[in-house]
Design a protein around this motif. Structure first.
Motif, PDB file in Angstrom:
ATOM      1  N   GLU A  62      -1.992   4.379  -4.037  1.00  0.00           N
ATOM      2  CA  GLU A  62      -3.045   3.515  -3.469  1.00  0.00           C
ATOM      3  C   GLU A  62      -4.017   4.308  -2.594  1.00  0.00           C
ATOM      4  O   GLU A  62      -4.994   3.761  -2.102  1.00  0.00           O
ATOM      5  CB  GLU A  62      -2.420   2.396  -2.630  1.00  0.00           C
ATOM      6  CG  GLU A  62      -1.682   1.341  -3.438  1.00  0.00           C
ATOM      7  CD  GLU A  62      -2.638   0.344  -4.109  1.00  0.00           C
ATOM      8  OE1 GLU A  62      -3.787   0.232  -3.671  1.00  0.00           O
ATOM      9  OE2 GLU A  62      -2.205  -0.299  -5.079  1.00  0.00           O
ATOM     10  N   TRP A  63      -3.740   5.605  -2.376  1.00  0.00           N
ATOM     11  CA  TRP A  63      -4.488   6.388  -1.380  1.00  0.00           C
ATOM     12  C   TRP A  63      -5.239   7.560  -2.004  1.00  0.00           C
ATOM     13  O   TRP A  63      -4.750   8.209  -2.923  1.00  0.00           O
ATOM     14  CB  TRP A  63      -3.528   6.922  -0.319  1.00  0.00           C
ATOM     15  CG  TRP A  63      -2.781   5.834   0.379  1.00  0.00           C
ATOM     16  CD1 TRP A  63      -1.621   5.221  -0.050  1.00  0.00           C
ATOM     17  CD2 TRP A  63      -3.153   5.175   1.597  1.00  0.00           C
ATOM     18  NE1 TRP A  63      -1.252   4.237   0.832  1.00  0.00           N
ATOM     19  CE2 TRP A  63      -2.164   4.184   1.853  1.00  0.00           C
ATOM     20  CE3 TRP A  63      -4.201   5.331   2.504  1.00  0.00           C
ATOM     21  CZ2 TRP A  63      -2.211   3.356   2.974  1.00  0.00           C
ATOM     22  CZ3 TRP A  63      -4.251   4.508   3.624  1.00  0.00           C
ATOM     23  CH2 TRP A  63      -3.273   3.533   3.851  1.00  0.00           C
ATOM     24  N   PRO A 108     -12.194   0.424   3.455  1.00  0.00           N
ATOM     25  CA  PRO A 108     -10.797   0.787   3.190  1.00  0.00           C
ATOM     26  C   PRO A 108      -9.972   0.823   4.482  1.00  0.00           C
ATOM     27  O   PRO A 108     -10.535   0.861   5.584  1.00  0.00           O
ATOM     28  CB  PRO A 108     -10.923   2.189   2.603  1.00  0.00           C
ATOM     29  CG  PRO A 108     -12.155   2.746   3.243  1.00  0.00           C
ATOM     30  CD  PRO A 108     -13.093   1.590   3.450  1.00  0.00           C
ATOM     31  N   ARG A 151      -7.535   7.400   2.659  1.00  0.00           N
ATOM     32  CA  ARG A 151      -7.965   6.009   2.715  1.00  0.00           C
ATOM     33  C   ARG A 151      -7.499   5.276   1.464  1.00  0.00           C
ATOM     34  O   ARG A 151      -7.184   5.903   0.439  1.00  0.00           O
ATOM     35  CB  ARG A 151      -9.477   5.914   2.845  1.00  0.00           C
ATOM     36  CG  ARG A 151     -10.253   6.356   1.624  1.00  0.00           C
ATOM     37  CD  ARG A 151     -11.735   6.007   1.812  1.00  0.00           C
ATOM     38  NE  ARG A 151     -12.568   6.470   0.726  1.00  0.00           N
ATOM     39  CZ  ARG A 151     -12.812   5.759  -0.378  1.00  0.00           C
ATOM     40  NH1 ARG A 151     -12.230   4.590  -0.577  1.00  0.00           N
ATOM     41  NH2 ARG A 151     -13.620   6.238  -1.312  1.00  0.00           N
ATOM     42  N   THR A 152      -7.448   3.973   1.564  1.00  0.00           N
ATOM     43  CA  THR A 152      -7.046   3.189   0.389  1.00  0.00           C
ATOM     44  C   THR A 152      -8.192   3.168  -0.618  1.00  0.00           C
ATOM     45  O   THR A 152      -9.366   3.246  -0.256  1.00  0.00           O
ATOM     46  CB  THR A 152      -6.697   1.737   0.779  1.00  0.00           C
ATOM     47  OG1 THR A 152      -7.803   1.167   1.503  1.00  0.00           O
ATOM     48  CG2 THR A 152      -5.449   1.690   1.637  1.00  0.00           C
ATOM     49  N   LYS A 153      -7.830   3.062  -1.904  1.00  0.00           N
ATOM     50  CA  LYS A 153      -8.856   2.878  -2.932  1.00  0.00           C
ATOM     51  C   LYS A 153      -9.496   1.498  -2.771  1.00  0.00           C
ATOM     52  O   LYS A 153     -10.672   1.318  -3.035  1.00  0.00           O
ATOM     53  CB  LYS A 153      -8.214   2.970  -4.318  1.00  0.00           C
ATOM     54  CG  LYS A 153      -7.640   4.330  -4.634  1.00  0.00           C
ATOM     55  CD  LYS A 153      -6.887   4.261  -5.958  1.00  0.00           C
ATOM     56  CE  LYS A 153      -6.211   5.582  -6.266  1.00  0.00           C
ATOM     57  NZ  LYS A 153      -5.285   5.478  -7.400  1.00  0.00           N
ATOM     58  N   ARG A 154      -8.709   0.554  -2.345  1.00  0.00           N
ATOM     59  CA  ARG A 154      -9.198  -0.818  -2.185  1.00  0.00           C
ATOM     60  C   ARG A 154      -9.936  -0.969  -0.868  1.00  0.00           C
ATOM     61  O   ARG A 154      -9.687  -0.242   0.090  1.00  0.00           O
ATOM     62  CB  ARG A 154      -8.026  -1.809  -2.161  1.00  0.00           C
ATOM     63  CG  ARG A 154      -7.167  -1.800  -3.386  1.00  0.00           C
ATOM     64  CD  ARG A 154      -6.014  -2.755  -3.115  1.00  0.00           C
ATOM     65  NE  ARG A 154      -4.871  -2.505  -3.960  1.00  0.00           N
ATOM     66  CZ  ARG A 154      -4.440  -3.343  -4.898  1.00  0.00           C
ATOM     67  NH1 ARG A 154      -5.053  -4.491  -5.087  1.00  0.00           N
ATOM     68  NH2 ARG A 154      -3.379  -3.058  -5.617  1.00  0.00           N
ATOM     69  N   LEU A 184       0.830  -1.218   0.000  1.00  0.00           N
ATOM     70  CA  LEU A 184       0.000   0.000   0.000  1.00  0.00           C
ATOM     71  C   LEU A 184       0.860   1.263   0.000  1.00  0.00           C
ATOM     72  O   LEU A 184       0.386   2.340  -0.360  1.00  0.00           O
ATOM     73  CB  LEU A 184      -0.932  -0.003   1.217  1.00  0.00           C
ATOM     74  CG  LEU A 184      -1.986  -1.123   1.218  1.00  0.00           C
ATOM     75  CD1 LEU A 184      -2.784  -1.110   2.517  1.00  0.00           C
ATOM     76  CD2 LEU A 184      -2.923  -1.007   0.021  1.00  0.00           C
ATOM     77  N   LYS A 229      -7.813   3.296   6.595  1.00  0.00           N
ATOM     78  CA  LYS A 229      -7.832   4.756   6.661  1.00  0.00           C
ATOM     79  C   LYS A 229      -6.744   5.223   7.628  1.00  0.00           C
ATOM     80  O   LYS A 229      -6.514   4.574   8.655  1.00  0.00           O
ATOM     81  CB  LYS A 229      -9.219   5.176   7.187  1.00  0.00           C
ATOM     82  CG  LYS A 229      -9.586   6.602   6.954  1.00  0.00           C
ATOM     83  CD  LYS A 229     -11.072   6.823   7.246  1.00  0.00           C
ATOM     84  CE  LYS A 229     -11.352   6.988   8.719  1.00  0.00           C
ATOM     85  NZ  LYS A 229     -12.770   7.267   9.002  1.00  0.00           N
TER      86      LYS A 229
END
Ligand code: MG
Length: 283
Positions: A89-90, A257, A122-125, A81, A259
């Protein structure tokens, strides 16, 4: 030469000695050869559930994972990440725009107050059950006190906080110090390193589970090693974390996600990797 009975006896004795030596050599060779063990069994009793026998030869072997060179490096099946190069990724939590945290010298830093979009990233995933490795450093220059010193946080499913704080000789409430389940459970011990030093969290997070009607079947659980020291052992959450309120499971949340909190303290992060797990099956 005439074969006297004496010579015949001598020859026979030699033959016997020779053959016993050969037997011994054979035995020795057999003894040094590793014993062949069965790779599994097909005649052992069944384990509870009746799917697999004890030592079942037909049971699938675990997937091979190549570990990182040291505990900080991502193993082969992890999603990286943050690798120190970019924050792709964020995104910003509040509007999904690109993350505005500072990427510098291999770390990701909370921006100074009043700069950029501001706010949590936060992560996209999205994830459910996971293993997470994350490293952080609270500001070397100590400013503020209690919750105003090196405050940040890691939120699982975007909701369940594992507190990040400079808790090195910094007095603050127990359920708000570094490695606390914020607002609920203090860590078992305070394993903080001094300000400015890199620290690690190694976490196993179990996402809560719900039935189709939205009833809670299983709470969220967390296990945490802070700098290699156990600070929570499969500790349940009361629900998504809150401030000055008692958490509860008031909404169905199984995935979300990861965060990171912007609490206006320039806390740094690096080496963030995650492994997706699934605790719904236990075959
Ligand atoms: Mg926090």
């Amino acid at each position: 030469m005439r074969l006297t009975p004496f010579l015949i006896l001598c020859a026979l004795a030699n033959l016997t000695i020779g053959s016993s030596r050969a037997d011994e050599a054979k035995k020795k060779a057999a003894a040094t050869k590793p014993k062949q063990h069965p790779t599994g069994y097909t005649d052992t009793p069944y384990l509870p559930g009746g799917k697999w026998r004890v030592h079942d030869d037909a049971r699938p072997r675990p997937e091979v994972v190549t570990p990182g060179k040291n505990a900080s490096n991502a193993p082969s099946d992890a999603i990286v990440l943050f690798d120190g190069k970019n924050a792709d990724e964020w995104i910003m939590e509040k509007d999904g725009s690109p993350g505005d945290w500072i990427v510098k010298d291999g770390y990701l830093e909370v921006p100074p107050k009043g700069t950029g979009v501001g706010g949590y990233i936060r992560t996209k995933r999205e994830f459910g059950d996971v293993q997470l490795h994350i490293e952080f450093a609270t500001p070397e220059k100590v400013e503020g006190n209690s919750q105003g010193r090196g405050n940040s946080g890691v939120f699982f499913l975007g909701a369940h906080e594992l507190q990040v704080l400079d808790s090195y000789e910094n007095e603050s409430y127990a359920d708000g110090q570094a490695s606390a389940i914020y607002g609920y459970k203090p860590p078992l011990v305070n394993a903080c390193r001094p300000p400015g030093e890199w620290q690690t969290y190694d976490v196993v997070f179990e996402a809560p589970k719900w039935d189709a009607e939205g009833n809670l079947l299983k709470k969220a659980y967390i296990t945490v090693l802070h700098n290699g020291v156990l600070t929570h052992h499969r500790q349940p959450y009361l629900g998504p974390s809150g401030h000055k309120s008692v958490a509860n499971y008031n909404r169905v949340l199984e995935r979300g996600p990861l965060k990171l909190q912007n609490h206006s303290n320039p806390t740094r992060f690096r080496n963030i990797w995650i492994r997706e797990l699934d605790f719904t099956t236990n075959d």
